[in-house]
Design a protein around this motif. Structure first.
Motif, short mmCIF file in Angstrom:
data_model
loop_
_atom_site.label_atom_id
_atom_site.label_comp_id
_atom_site.label_asym_id
_atom_site.label_seq_id
_atom_site.Cartn_x
_atom_site.Cartn_y
_atom_site.Cartn_z
N LYS A 4 51.62 37.54 39.92
CA LYS A 4 50.68 38.25 39.04
C LYS A 4 49.28 38.33 39.65
O LYS A 4 48.69 39.40 39.76
CB LYS A 4 50.61 37.52 37.69
CG LYS A 4 51.95 37.32 37.01
CD LYS A 4 51.84 36.58 35.70
CE LYS A 4 51.40 35.12 35.84
NZ LYS A 4 52.38 34.23 36.48
N THR A 5 48.78 37.18 40.06
CA THR A 5 47.43 37.15 40.62
C THR A 5 47.37 37.96 41.91
O THR A 5 46.39 38.65 42.18
CB THR A 5 47.00 35.69 40.84
OG1 THR A 5 47.02 35.02 39.60
CG2 THR A 5 45.62 35.61 41.45
N THR A 6 48.40 37.86 42.70
CA THR A 6 48.43 38.62 43.96
C THR A 6 48.31 40.11 43.67
O THR A 6 47.55 40.83 44.33
CB THR A 6 49.73 38.31 44.72
OG1 THR A 6 49.83 36.90 44.89
CG2 THR A 6 49.74 38.99 46.07
N TYR A 26 38.56 36.58 37.28
CA TYR A 26 39.52 35.91 38.14
C TYR A 26 40.10 34.68 37.47
O TYR A 26 39.45 34.03 36.66
CB TYR A 26 38.86 35.51 39.45
CG TYR A 26 38.52 36.68 40.32
CD1 TYR A 26 39.50 37.28 41.11
CD2 TYR A 26 37.23 37.19 40.36
CE1 TYR A 26 39.19 38.36 41.91
CE2 TYR A 26 36.92 38.26 41.16
CZ TYR A 26 37.90 38.85 41.93
OH TYR A 26 37.60 39.92 42.72
N GLN A 27 41.31 34.37 37.88
CA GLN A 27 41.93 33.13 37.41
C GLN A 27 41.15 31.93 37.91
O GLN A 27 40.95 30.95 37.22
CB GLN A 27 43.38 33.07 37.91
CG GLN A 27 44.13 31.84 37.46
CD GLN A 27 45.58 31.87 37.91
OE1 GLN A 27 45.97 32.67 38.75
NE2 GLN A 27 46.38 31.01 37.34
N GLU A 28 40.68 32.04 39.17
CA GLU A 28 39.91 30.94 39.74
C GLU A 28 38.43 31.24 39.57
O GLU A 28 38.02 32.38 39.59
CB GLU A 28 40.24 30.79 41.23
CG GLU A 28 41.72 30.62 41.51
CD GLU A 28 42.34 29.46 40.74
OE1 GLU A 28 41.60 28.60 40.24
OE2 GLU A 28 43.58 29.45 40.63
N LEU A 40 42.09 40.75 33.10
CA LEU A 40 41.84 39.38 32.64
C LEU A 40 43.00 38.53 33.12
O LEU A 40 44.12 38.66 32.64
CB LEU A 40 41.74 39.35 31.12
CG LEU A 40 40.58 40.14 30.51
CD1 LEU A 40 40.77 40.31 29.00
CD2 LEU A 40 39.25 39.45 30.78
N ASP A 41 42.74 37.66 34.11
CA ASP A 41 43.79 36.82 34.67
C ASP A 41 43.69 35.44 34.05
O ASP A 41 42.85 34.63 34.43
CB ASP A 41 43.64 36.76 36.20
CG ASP A 41 44.88 36.20 36.87
OD1 ASP A 41 45.79 35.72 36.15
OD2 ASP A 41 44.95 36.25 38.11
N GLU A 42 44.51 35.18 33.08
CA GLU A 42 44.51 33.93 32.33
C GLU A 42 43.11 33.53 31.87
O GLU A 42 42.62 32.46 32.21
CB GLU A 42 45.13 32.80 33.17
CG GLU A 42 46.59 33.09 33.44
CD GLU A 42 47.29 31.93 34.12
OE1 GLU A 42 47.01 30.80 33.74
OE2 GLU A 42 48.10 32.20 35.01
N PRO A 43 42.51 34.39 31.08
CA PRO A 43 41.13 34.09 30.67
C PRO A 43 41.06 32.97 29.65
O PRO A 43 40.03 32.33 29.51
CB PRO A 43 40.67 35.41 30.05
CG PRO A 43 41.92 36.03 29.52
CD PRO A 43 43.00 35.64 30.50
N SER A 60 49.91 29.35 43.95
CA SER A 60 49.39 30.03 42.76
C SER A 60 48.75 29.01 41.84
O SER A 60 49.02 27.81 41.93
CB SER A 60 50.52 30.76 42.06
OG SER A 60 51.26 29.85 41.27
N GLY A 61 47.89 29.50 40.96
CA GLY A 61 47.13 28.62 40.07
C GLY A 61 47.99 27.65 39.29
O GLY A 61 47.70 26.45 39.24
N GLY A 62 49.04 28.13 38.71
CA GLY A 62 49.90 27.28 37.91
C GLY A 62 50.56 26.20 38.74
O GLY A 62 50.68 25.05 38.31
#
Ligand SMILES: Nc1ncnc2c1ncn2[C@@H]1O[C@H](COP(=O)(O)OP(=O)(O)OP(=O)(O)O)[C@@H](O)[C@H]1O
Ligand SMILES: Nc1ncnc2c1ncn2[C@@H]1O[C@H](COP(=O)(O)OP(=O)(O)OP(=O)(O)O)[C@@H](O)[C@H]1O
Ligand SMILES: [Mg+2]
Ligand SMILES: [Mg+2]
Lengths: 332, 516, 318, 332
Positions: free
Chosen positions: B58-60, B100-102, B181-184, B411-413
């Motif tokens: 997803k983030t990619t 961004y997620q990060e 919105l990436d995991e806001p 990935s973040g998770g």
């Protein structure tokens, strides 16, 4: 509202304070020698070159980089201008412009190789330090004497009791203080130094900005070199040796960090001023021989330690204040 | 900056127009094929959710859209024209804004400077207009319901939740046509989530489009119009939110049903941790007890001080009063190593800043606490660490090419799973977990609950700080509610409900005060 | 022993045959701070000129910084390539062991500038730094009429300079009217020397004289004195006679220069090497076996003193 | 499974490769002079001091710090040992131990002020550089000659064709390579350099570990100074000037980063070896004067640029390989 009364957290403030204390104490101990316009003017004159270079170094450090080749550029720019004027009889302004142009090219090469090829700034600028020193020796041999009078006046004339280099320094510090505080362009260096990744993600063209900062650094070093040559009335290839470390130290004293993202232009001036005043005091105190280095080192450490203590004390006071406010909130 | 006004609503015909289309996008990294021929389209005025397990890509995909990555294959069409998004600047020009997620903020700059990074309002001499900058920042923050964020304040003085809100403000400051919105909501509270959704709906009503990535199914069903599911970098399907249900999506994501976590009360009467009258910079009068095998929840709004209390117990910040007893023994304050020796563990909420060694391998990360505090020998136990890593990679389903892979490329998770594994590996007597499931996918979440439950079976006691209220309700034996650095309620399982907790955390109820 | 002289005379006709000039015959000079202008323009220039005249190869090697350990490294690494002769700048007594290695490897080795007393070097040409200090001291005493505050600077810790400092102090201490403010480290930087001098002037408005012991401090001292408007009032003596020094003498800022004859160090040093290689003067059947060196053991090339009165002879530029 | 074929991403590998290429080319150009045991032994001898200091610097850089005072400590330790032996007639081993002990104290002071008081490492170690240089001048004046033979033998004796300092260097590199790769203690420096906050929260006593690393650094610098004094048979107060920058450059060449968290001990050796070989080649090629600095700078930049290129190429190859593998997977 923001809690702005905690000014002690600003290195510029604590350093300025330390300098004031130093000046007051010295003026009391050595009432005649220390606090005279003449003395002040000489102290400032002797740190003008360092301070001009420090302004550029401060901007670089804000962006998280530094440049070791500045000392060589100082020597080279003076030498190159001298060479053009003395051997080729080039018109003074043209020679100056040419020397500045070459300095800019050096800065561009540094910046390009660091930003685009990805060479470590330490290695890149160290290598460039050697290269440019070699070039400086090449153009000015054992030094070029008898530069044109109109050139020498630029560094030797007086204005309102101060020799011109002092005014150049003041002008550069003021201009860049203003630019760095108020323009979007220079403000970007704080983003880059604070978090390069985030700056990139925010759409800042980090690579280009880095190149510009190296160019600016070399430009200012070149300018300093030209001013030094005109002050000396001669171009000497050995000038500027060891300047890089001195300037980086001054800039860090003035509030920059090797990690980037921190610092103000006026800190560059205060850092050099601080080092200049300590050196001055040591001579007043008749410290001689190896004791100079020992005592200088101890004063440096002590000054920074006191500064940190001040900051911590201020921090604690600030927190206490916040706490009071917060608990007031609870109680209502 | 023009603020969107309600008066303008798009006409219904516009609504079906495709604004953005991604065709056959592929992206490879050393060791992984992150995206494999992915297709995606985004309509005018829609909220399009993207779902997928951790590491699904997803983030990619979003990084490709925002110009941070270039696809190896495939093309991007904006309003029917093919575009090349070469860098983040280009994305901004094309009207694409992203949260961004990060974290993408600069810690030592002010909130205002961060929001308008490189984009500050200027006066006529092209100088930064500080007043306008502050005004616009305050306006934006007000719109986000963040009245208490100081526009002058340094960003790193804010709690992660507030930082996230600043990120959102930053993306909105450029008035994007497409907002990603990436995991806001991974780090923000329920209330802030509501504000965020209000803004999303407002934007959509103005004909803008939103891509919404989240692991919280309830949010997806609340806010989105359509859902696209990715699995292992491959496009699965796109469904209308109204025409589907949670289980169908989860099945598409994971390929199987998730088994529900079932609660068991294992709590005993033995007190393992006793905190009395703890006081710090932003909290006061904190007293509570933790029992063996208990899972104690800390609920509260962003900035209620939960993380700080946890850190104080763990010995990170010097406490200015009160005492902490572990099994009746007083622990030295301000010494993390000592706390760990006494069987305490703390999983920090900010994984990148406090939890991970990004440039080190998965193995080094997972073994970091264990080898530094529990191993008696002198030498690194390579085999032991490798086995440990393998075990957790399997147990938590961490997607990584190998144990030697640098954590930064995960990935973040998956990164979050590694922070968790690092503490699970030492099997502490008391484990404080601060937002442990932030960014973790639904499948893995229930695995983690299972794991925590297993720990309590083995006698571990757990304090769980979470902004995900349903999570707390599902797993905790008891919940403490915090507000402004104070405990306002101590609720046992029989007494807690979402509503009760909201009351206590927002200040409309307080167990320890007469008048409100 | 008079018979030795006779032997030499007898052999003199065979000298040319001893070893013909070979254009691959290489003489290597190893110094430190190899690009230092004074070294380049005096030592190295004379050495290279000599090489051209003799039709042999000349090479100058050495680190670019003042780094004696690196100089030692260069000497050691040159030895295996077996140069015809080694001409070594005597920067510090610590290079003795490297010199001994060269001598033990059978390479004719000459030291110039400062003596390396504990080494097996074949010959030495140079000056006595103690004498440089003495001469400066005597000149300064005369200039300030035996009273007033003085200071001196140079590269602190460097053996030759420390010898110079001793020479100066030994002269000055005979005059109770002279107060020595201290010894300062120029750190080899013109700007630093200028800064120290400026601070000295500020702290001591009645400063009477300054001495400089390294080539770089002269211009720095001069700059600060000029800028303070004290030219002629504060007396200055320094070493070396680079163009910059000469100009300052002309301008009346520097009063006395004590110069070395650096060209002679390397020209004759190289010639000594050549004469050793070619056995120009053979003193025995086998000099090496006899433990004899067929060139002078130690040569003091002497010093020169430049003042306003004789400046025109040294500075043709005007 | 892990994807380990991308060895070119490791600086140690690319640098070793560069060195091999340099050696092969030089051996072809100067068959007798370059590729002889004698030359090799001299090259190694001359970099032994730098390499020993570089080992300590590598550990510091891994932890995210550095030390500018090492050059002064080299001079001071040799001078102090020399002073004790020459003026006080102290027994050789005792003098050595005393000099090492004082070095350790210097390291402790550096570490304590950096870790506990929070002084910037650059300023702290720069100040210490001056202080210790002053002390070195104090104890050894203009140098101490005629040290005892038993002391000199420690640096001058030969063993299997190499002078002892080479063996010391080899031993130190091997020991620390092993310790850093395999012990938990040294591994902690990677964690600290990688993320100091996270290291603290993982139970690493960051402050103490920092102090230890500065102590180790000074210890190794002191050892290097003693070895140098015995190799020269003399204590020289001016030795080690500029050593800090040379060593930091070598260590960064060898794969460390000023940001910390990266590097291997063998990289420290390879970095110094690379610089030593270039210096040797320049001697063999009789490069002199201005050209020396210019060419050295260019080679340095070129080597790093090629290294980066290799890494990028390797990166791309790795991605391509993955692609192939993946397609294989699809086909089955
Ligand atoms: N820079 C990178 N280098 C190498 N691999 C990467 C990189 N970025 C992402 N990956 C890999 O690509 C895959 C997809 O990652 P991505 O971040 O897109 O997942 P995600 O769907 O956003 O997951 P999450 O829900 O955990 O955030 C993962 O396997 C990850 O390890
Ligand atoms: N004003 C502040 N100055 C410095 N740090 C702060 C400040 N406010 C919060 N923090 C930091 O942010 C982190 C979390 O803050 P806090 O404990 O107040 O929030 P919380 O209740 O955990 O809420 P959440 O984490 O959900 O935002 C802590 O590490 C704390 O130190
Ligand atoms: Mg993601
Ligand atoms: Mg929190």
């Amino acid at each position: 509202m923001s809690f702005n009364s905690n000014i002690f957290q600003d290195r510029v403030v604590t350093l300025a304070l330390t300098i004031v204390v130093l000046i007051v104490v010295s003026s009391i101990i050595w009432p005649q020698q220390f606090f005279s316009l003449e003395n002040l003017s000489l102290v400032l004159l002797n740190l003008s070159i360092d301070a001009i270079v420090a302004v550029g170094m401060m901007i670089l450090l804000i962006s998280g980089a530094f440049d070791l080749s500045v000392g060589s550029v100082v020597a080279f720019a003076g030498g190159f201008a001298g060479y053009l004027m003395y051997y080729w009889g080039v018109y003074v302004p043209v020679a100056i412009l040419a020397a500045l142009a070459v300095s800019v090219v050096i800065g561009f090469v540094n910046g390009w190789l660091v930003a685009k090829v990805g060479i470590n700034p330490l290695i890149q600028t160290l290598a460039m330090m050697g290269i440019v020193r070699g070039l400086a020796l090449m153009v000015s041999g054992s030094g070029i004497q008898n530069l044109p009078d109109s050139f020498n006046r630029l560094g030797q004339a007086q204005f309102l009791g101060f020799q011109l280099p002092v005014w150049y320094m003041i002008a550069i510090v003021i201009i860049f203080s203003f630019l760095v505080a108020r323009t979007i362009f220079f403000r970007r260096y704080y983003y880059i130094g604070g978090n390069e990744k985030a700056a990139l993600l925010s759409g800042i063209q980090v690579g280009k900005m880095k190149i510009y900062s190296f160019i600016l650094m070399s430009f200012l070093a070149g300018l300093a070199g030209i001013i030094l040559a005109s002050r000396l009335g001669a171009a000497m290839p050995t000038t500027g040796q060891g300047l890089e470390l001195k300037v980086i130290t001054a800039v860090i004293l003035g509030g920059a960090s090797l990690l980037g993202g921190q610092g103000k232009i006026v800190g560059a001036l205060l850092g050099t001023l601080f080092m200049g005043i300590i050196a001055n005091i040591m001579i007043l105190a008749r410290v001689s021989g190896y004791w100079q280095q020992i005592i200088f080192g101890i004063i440096l450490i002590a000054a920074v330690a006191i500064d940190l203590l001040l900051q911590k004390r201020a921090d604690r006071m600030a927190t206490a204040l916040v706490k009071m406010k917060q608990f007031e909130k609870f109680d209502t | 900056m023009p603020l969107p006004s309600l008066s303008y609503l798009i006409d219904p015909d516009e609504k079906d127009r495709i604004r953005l289309r991604l065709k056959n996008i592929s992206k490879r990294f050393p060791g992984v094929l992150a995206l494999d021929q992915v297709n995606f389209d985004l309509k005018v005025g829609e909220v399009h959710a993207i779902c997928g397990e951790n590491g699904a890509g997803k983030t990619t995909l979003m990084n490709i859209l925002s110009g941070n990555l270039q696809p190896d294959e495939g093309s991007i069409f904006l309003h029917g024209d093919e575009v090349k998004i070469t860098d983040p600047q280009e994305a901004q020009r094309q009207g694409i804004g992203i949260v961004y997620q990060e974290k993408s903020l600069v810690g030592n700059l002010s909130v205002a400077d961060n929001i308008f990074a490189g984009n500050q309002p200027v006066s006529k001499w092209h100088l930064i207009d500080r007043r306008k900058l502050i005004n616009q920042t305050q306006q934006l923050l007000r719109k986000l319901g963040m009245h208490d964020i100081d526009a002058h304040g340094r960003v790193d003085k804010l709690s992660p939740g507030k930082q996230q809100m600043v990120e959102i403000a930053k993306a909105l400051s450029r008035d994007p046509q497409i907002l990603i919105l990436d995991e806001p909501t991974a780090a923000i509270s329920e209330q802030d989530t509501k504000v965020l959704f209000k803004i999303v709906r407002l934007m959509v009503s103005q004909g803008k489009s939103v891509i919404y990535i989240s692991h919280r199914m309830s949010e997806i069903f609340e806010v989105s119009d359509r859902v696209t599911v990715l699995k292992d970098g491959k496009y699965q399907n796109t469904l209308g939110t109204k025409d589907t249900n949670v289980n169908e999506i989860i099945r598409l994501m994971v390929g199987r049903d998730i088994k529900e976590f079932d609660y068991q009360n294992l709590s005993t009467s033995e007190v393992v941790l006793s905190v009395s009258e703890l006081e710090g910079d932003r909290f006061k009068n904190i007293s509570f007890q933790l029992h063996r095998s208990e899972i104690l929840g800390f609920a509260g709004l962003v900035g209620a001080g939960r993380s700080e209390i946890a850190q104080s117990i763990f010995g990170v910040t010097p406490d200015t009063g009160g005492q902490v007893l572990i099994r009746g023994k007083k622990v030295k304050s301000n010494e993390v190593a000592n706390a760990i020796e006494n069987g305490l563990g703390y999983l920090p909420e900010n994984r990148k800043e406090q939890g991970l060694f990004l440039e080190m391998s998965v193995e080094d990360n997972i073994s970091s606490v264990k080898s530094n505090t529990q191993t008696r020998g002198i030498f690194i136990e390579r085999k032991g660490n490798a086995a440990l890593t393998e075990e957790f990679v399997r147990q938590l389903n961490i997607k990584t090419p190998s144990g030697k892979t640098k954590v930064v490329s995960l990935s973040g998770g998956n990164q979050q799973k590694i922070v968790l594994a690092k503490w699970l590996a030492v099997n502490p007597d008391i484990l404080i977990v601060d937002e442990p499931t932030a960014g973790i996918d639904v499948g893995a979440k229930s695995e983690i609950y299972q794991l925590l439950n297993q720990l309590t079976m083995a006698g571990t006691s757990i304090i769980m700080i979470s902004s995900d209220l349903p999570e707390l309700l599902g797993i905790c034996d008891r919940i403490l509610v915090f507000r402004h650095g104070r405990i306002t309620a101590d609720l046992s399982r029989e007494k807690f409900s979402e509503e009760e907790i909201m009351h206590y955390s927002s200040g409309t109820k307080d167990m320890y005060r007469e008048k409100i | 022993d008079p018979s030795k002289g006779a032997y030499t005379r007898e052999q003199s006709s065979e000298v040319e045959v001893a070893k013909p000039v070979d254009e691959n015959e290489e003489y290597v000079m190893v110094t430190t701070f190899v690009n230092f202008p004074m070294y380049v323009n005096h030592d190295q220039a004379a050495f290279l000129r000599w090489g051209k005249k003799m039709g042999v190869k000349t090479t100058v090697l050495g680190p670019t910084e003042w780094d004696v350990v690196a100089q030692i490294g260069v000497i050691e690494q040159v030895i295996p390539s077996k140069p015809a002769g080694l001409l070594i700048n005597g920067t510090d007594p610590a290079i003795a062991s490297a010199i001994d290695k060269a001598v033990d490897a059978g390479i004719p080795t000459v030291v110039y500038d400062s003596e390396i007393p504990n080494s097996k070097r074949h010959a030495f040409l140079g000056t006595d730094w103690y004498e440089i200090g003495q001469l400066q001291g005597e000149a300064l005493v005369e200039l300030i009429h035996g009273k007033g505050k003085i200071a001196y600077m140079g590269l602190v810790g460097q053996t030759n300079m420390e010898n110079g400092f001793r020479g100066l102090l030994d002269v000055v201490k005979k005059y109770p009217g002279i107060e020595v403010l201290g010894k300062y480290d120029s750190k080899g930087s013109t700007e630093n020397a200028a800064k120290i001098t400026a601070d000295l002037i500020a702290a001591n408005p009645d400063l009477a004289g300054v001495c400089g012991f390294d080539a770089i401090s002269g211009p720095g001292i001069g700059l600060a004195i000029k800028e303070a408007g004290k030219a002629g009032k504060i007396k200055v003596t320094t070493v070396d006679w680079e163009p910059e020094h000469l100009r300052l003498v002309r301008e009346g800022v520097i009063d006395v220069l004590i110069g070395q004859k650096r060209e002679l160090f390397t020209w004759y040093g190289a010639q000594f090497l050549y004469d050793m290689v070619h056995k120009t003067n053979q003193l025995s059947a086998d000099d090496q076996k006899a433990g004899i060196t067929n060139v002078p053991f130690a040569v003091n090339t002497g010093l020169l003193k430049i003042t306003k009165d004789n400046i025109d002879l040294f500075d043709p530029s005007k």
